[in-house]
Design a protein around this motif. Structure first.
Motif, mmCIF file in Angstrom:
data_model
loop_
_atom_site.group_PDB
_atom_site.id
_atom_site.type_symbol
_atom_site.label_atom_id
_atom_site.label_comp_id
_atom_site.label_asym_id
_atom_site.label_seq_id
_atom_site.Cartn_x
_atom_site.Cartn_y
_atom_site.Cartn_z
ATOM 1 N N ARG A 1 0.972 -1.232 0.121
ATOM 2 C CA ARG A 1 -0.023 -0.053 -0.017
ATOM 3 C C ARG A 1 0.805 1.296 0.107
ATOM 4 O O ARG A 1 1.625 1.498 0.983
ATOM 5 C CB ARG A 1 -1.046 -0.016 1.198
ATOM 6 C CG ARG A 1 -1.831 1.135 1.292
ATOM 7 C CD ARG A 1 -2.729 1.046 2.558
ATOM 8 N NE ARG A 1 -3.712 2.033 3.052
ATOM 9 C CZ ARG A 1 -4.804 2.220 2.729
ATOM 10 N NH1 ARG A 1 -5.381 1.048 2.335
ATOM 11 N NH2 ARG A 1 -5.652 3.124 2.844
ATOM 12 N N PHE B 1 -11.595 0.270 1.861
ATOM 13 C CA PHE B 1 -10.561 0.895 2.432
ATOM 14 C C PHE B 1 -9.461 1.534 1.731
ATOM 15 O O PHE B 1 -8.293 1.986 2.351
ATOM 16 C CB PHE B 1 -9.811 -0.146 3.690
ATOM 17 C CG PHE B 1 -10.742 -0.734 4.403
ATOM 18 C CD1 PHE B 1 -11.459 0.135 5.919
ATOM 19 C CD2 PHE B 1 -11.455 -2.037 4.384
ATOM 20 C CE1 PHE B 1 -12.287 -0.499 6.506
ATOM 21 C CE2 PHE B 1 -12.383 -2.671 5.413
ATOM 22 C CZ PHE B 1 -12.896 -1.697 6.364
ATOM 23 N N ASN C 1 -7.471 -0.313 -0.431
ATOM 24 C CA ASN C 1 -6.525 -1.423 -0.704
ATOM 25 C C ASN C 1 -6.641 -1.753 -2.114
ATOM 26 O O ASN C 1 -7.757 -1.888 -2.709
ATOM 27 C CB ASN C 1 -6.599 -2.621 0.336
ATOM 28 C CG ASN C 1 -6.713 -2.290 1.877
ATOM 29 O OD1 ASN C 1 -5.746 -1.647 2.297
ATOM 30 N ND2 ASN C 1 -7.615 -2.712 2.494
ATOM 31 N N ASP D 1 -16.365 9.323 10.930
ATOM 32 C CA ASP D 1 -15.302 8.373 10.247
ATOM 33 C C ASP D 1 -14.622 7.248 10.963
ATOM 34 O O ASP D 1 -14.295 6.289 10.338
ATOM 35 C CB ASP D 1 -14.427 9.116 9.607
ATOM 36 C CG ASP D 1 -15.071 10.050 8.359
ATOM 37 O OD1 ASP D 1 -16.105 9.789 7.781
ATOM 38 O OD2 ASP D 1 -14.799 11.424 8.716
ATOM 39 N N PHE E 1 -14.117 1.938 13.889
ATOM 40 C CA PHE E 1 -12.735 1.400 14.449
ATOM 41 C C PHE E 1 -12.775 1.783 15.973
ATOM 42 O O PHE E 1 -12.027 1.209 16.591
ATOM 43 C CB PHE E 1 -11.729 2.121 13.971
ATOM 44 C CG PHE E 1 -11.565 2.115 12.307
ATOM 45 C CD1 PHE E 1 -11.381 0.927 11.809
ATOM 46 C CD2 PHE E 1 -11.776 3.269 11.701
ATOM 47 C CE1 PHE E 1 -11.374 0.617 10.270
ATOM 48 C CE2 PHE E 1 -11.781 3.282 10.061
ATOM 49 C CZ PHE E 1 -11.544 1.856 9.544
ATOM 50 N N ARG F 1 -7.304 -0.383 13.858
ATOM 51 C CA ARG F 1 -7.702 -1.116 13.091
ATOM 52 C C ARG F 1 -6.504 -2.290 12.540
ATOM 53 O O ARG F 1 -5.443 -1.994 13.111
ATOM 54 C CB ARG F 1 -7.949 -0.194 11.813
ATOM 55 C CG ARG F 1 -6.803 0.512 11.098
ATOM 56 C CD ARG F 1 -7.605 1.406 9.907
ATOM 57 N NE ARG F 1 -6.468 1.949 9.381
ATOM 58 C CZ ARG F 1 -6.419 2.985 8.330
ATOM 59 N NH1 ARG F 1 -7.807 3.231 7.806
ATOM 60 N NH2 ARG F 1 -5.385 3.699 7.824
ATOM 61 N N TRP G 1 -2.836 7.992 12.006
ATOM 62 C CA TRP G 1 -2.414 6.422 12.143
ATOM 63 C C TRP G 1 -1.262 6.112 12.486
ATOM 64 O O TRP G 1 -0.169 6.386 11.790
ATOM 65 C CB TRP G 1 -3.033 5.916 11.046
ATOM 66 C CG TRP G 1 -4.379 5.926 10.715
ATOM 67 C CD1 TRP G 1 -5.156 6.540 9.719
ATOM 68 C CD2 TRP G 1 -5.598 5.023 11.406
ATOM 69 N NE1 TRP G 1 -6.526 6.610 10.002
ATOM 70 C CE2 TRP G 1 -6.927 5.552 10.817
ATOM 71 C CE3 TRP G 1 -5.500 4.287 12.313
ATOM 72 C CZ2 TRP G 1 -8.027 5.077 11.236
ATOM 73 C CZ3 TRP G 1 -6.926 3.806 12.766
ATOM 74 C CH2 TRP G 1 -8.032 4.069 12.214
ATOM 75 N N VAL H 1 -5.492 -2.513 5.063
ATOM 76 C CA VAL H 1 -5.751 -2.125 6.278
ATOM 77 C C VAL H 1 -7.227 -2.487 6.307
ATOM 78 O O VAL H 1 -7.799 -2.336 5.311
ATOM 79 C CB VAL H 1 -5.749 -0.491 6.694
ATOM 80 C CG1 VAL H 1 -4.315 -0.238 6.946
ATOM 81 C CG2 VAL H 1 -6.515 0.160 5.553
ATOM 82 N N ALA H 2 -7.900 -2.675 7.481
ATOM 83 C CA ALA H 2 -9.238 -3.268 7.511
ATOM 84 C C ALA H 2 -9.961 -2.832 8.881
ATOM 85 O O ALA H 2 -9.221 -2.973 9.900
ATOM 86 C CB ALA H 2 -9.415 -4.610 6.952
ATOM 87 N N ARG H 3 -11.078 -2.905 9.222
ATOM 88 C CA ARG H 3 -11.853 -3.126 10.499
ATOM 89 C C ARG H 3 -11.528 -4.293 10.895
ATOM 90 O O ARG H 3 -11.563 -4.320 12.426
ATOM 91 C CB ARG H 3 -13.313 -2.576 10.034
ATOM 92 C CG ARG H 3 -14.172 -2.957 11.572
ATOM 93 C CD ARG H 3 -15.656 -2.406 11.298
ATOM 94 N NE ARG H 3 -16.028 -3.115 9.980
ATOM 95 C CZ ARG H 3 -16.545 -4.414 9.947
ATOM 96 N NH1 ARG H 3 -16.638 -4.990 11.221
ATOM 97 N NH2 ARG H 3 -16.998 -5.009 8.955
ATOM 98 N N GLN I 1 -11.540 -9.181 6.356
ATOM 99 C CA GLN I 1 -11.503 -7.978 5.280
ATOM 100 C C GLN I 1 -10.037 -7.763 4.752
ATOM 101 O O GLN I 1 -10.013 -7.157 3.631
ATOM 102 C CB GLN I 1 -12.063 -6.578 5.681
ATOM 103 C CG GLN I 1 -13.847 -6.824 6.239
ATOM 104 C CD GLN I 1 -13.959 -5.410 6.959
ATOM 105 O OE1 GLN I 1 -13.350 -5.156 7.731
ATOM 106 N NE2 GLN I 1 -15.012 -4.848 6.508
#
Length: 299
Positions: free
Chosen positions: A30, A58, A60, A112, A116, A202, A237, A257-259, A263
């Motif tokens: 990424r 996200f 990705n 937003d 998370f 996350r 982050w 990255v993901a919740r 994912q």
């Protein structure tokens, strides 16, 4: 800025030719200000009927392959060279809004971050919440850095890293009760603990670079790696790797990255055939420094 090359190969084997369903591949690093992809390739055998790239919810990079022929093996080979410029370990000053815990997220950012901050896994008896509150100072405000650093190093020191052959990620309560797990288990456990403190966190999937001398004592090499990102006002982050006690992006190559870990599965798909047709899967991952490789070739 060090140059790193990632070689990732996965091979599925079957007793006889089978048909393949859609496969989703999430292996491309990424891009960001601390990581720039200089080159990348993805080879698939047998060649897919169609290969398209998308950005998921996200952001990705995900490749989606569909097939029209049968085969006894299915292989995916990803190569990428990245320019890695890890950020210095972050430090908050007393003027930062997140210097002390508890802190408040900005009204503009909070909507937003809700996904998370909200826990995703049950904690009926409050065991996970109790563990998380153990990093708070009972006598007054706690420095946020102390909570995050304490969890990161606390998991590494008190839990036993072990590889599991089962698919998926174990429940955070299982990780707490057994005091063991994989890097994915550790990451999910820390994320859920932070969410119970109201801190946005996350899941991150990627690779870890282990220097040739192994002096840093890292574990988790030879396979995809996982760690945590935490969002702090004014700092953004920030990465935390509870498996190896890393704070920041040193030696970590972010892919997704993901919740939730579900994912950010690196490779996901299905075949059409009987269950006993599947023989096994072989995964080979190597992350090496381009500079070290060039020096070795000169010797």
């Amino acid at each position: 800025m060090p140059l790193l090359t990632i070689h990732h190969k996965t091979v599925y084997r079957y007793t006889h030719p089978v048909a393949f369903g859609e496969h989703r591949i999430m292996l491309r690093p990424r891009d960001g200000h601390d990581l720039r992809v200089l080159s990348g390739s993805l080879e698939i055998e047998p060649q897919p009927m169609q290969l398209r790239w998308i950005h998921d919810v996200f952001g990705n990079s995900v490749a989606i392959a569909t097939f029209d022929e049968r085969a006894e093996t299915l292989s995916f080979t990803s190569m990428a060279t990245v320019e890695h410029n890890p950020a210095e370990e972050f430090a908050l000053t007393p003027d930062d809004p997140a210097y002390f815990y508890p802190f408040v997220y900005d009204d503009e950012e909070f909507p937003d971050l809700v996904q998370f901050i909200t826990p995703q896994y049950g904690d009926p008896n409050g065991e996970l919440s109790f563990w998380a509150r153990g990093f708070l100072d009972a006598d007054g405000p706690t420095r946020t850095y102390d909570i995050l650093s304490g969890m990161t190093h606390g998991i590494r020191e008190a839990f036993n890293y072990r590889k599991r052959h089962e698919h998926g990620t174990q429940h955070p309560l299982d990780t707490l009760q057994t005091k063991s797990g994989t890097c994915r288990d550790y990451a999910l456990f820390m994320i859920e603990a932070l969410r119970r403190l109201g801190i946005a966190a996350r899941f991150v999937s990627g690779y870890i670079f282990i220097p040739g001398d192994g002096a840093r004592g890292y574990v988790g090499g030879g396979s995809t790696h996982a760690w945590v990102q935490v969002y702090l006002p004014s700092a953004g982050w920030i990465e935390f790797d509870p498996t190896n006690g890393i704070i920041g992006t040193r030696d970590l190559i972010r892919v997704a990255v993901a919740r939730d870990p579900r994912q950010a599965i690196p490779l996901h798909g299905a075949y059409l055939g009987s269950a006993d047709a599947f023989v096994g899967m072989e995964v080979s991952i190597n992350v090496f420094s381009v500079n070290d490789e060039a020096q070795a070739e000169k010797v």
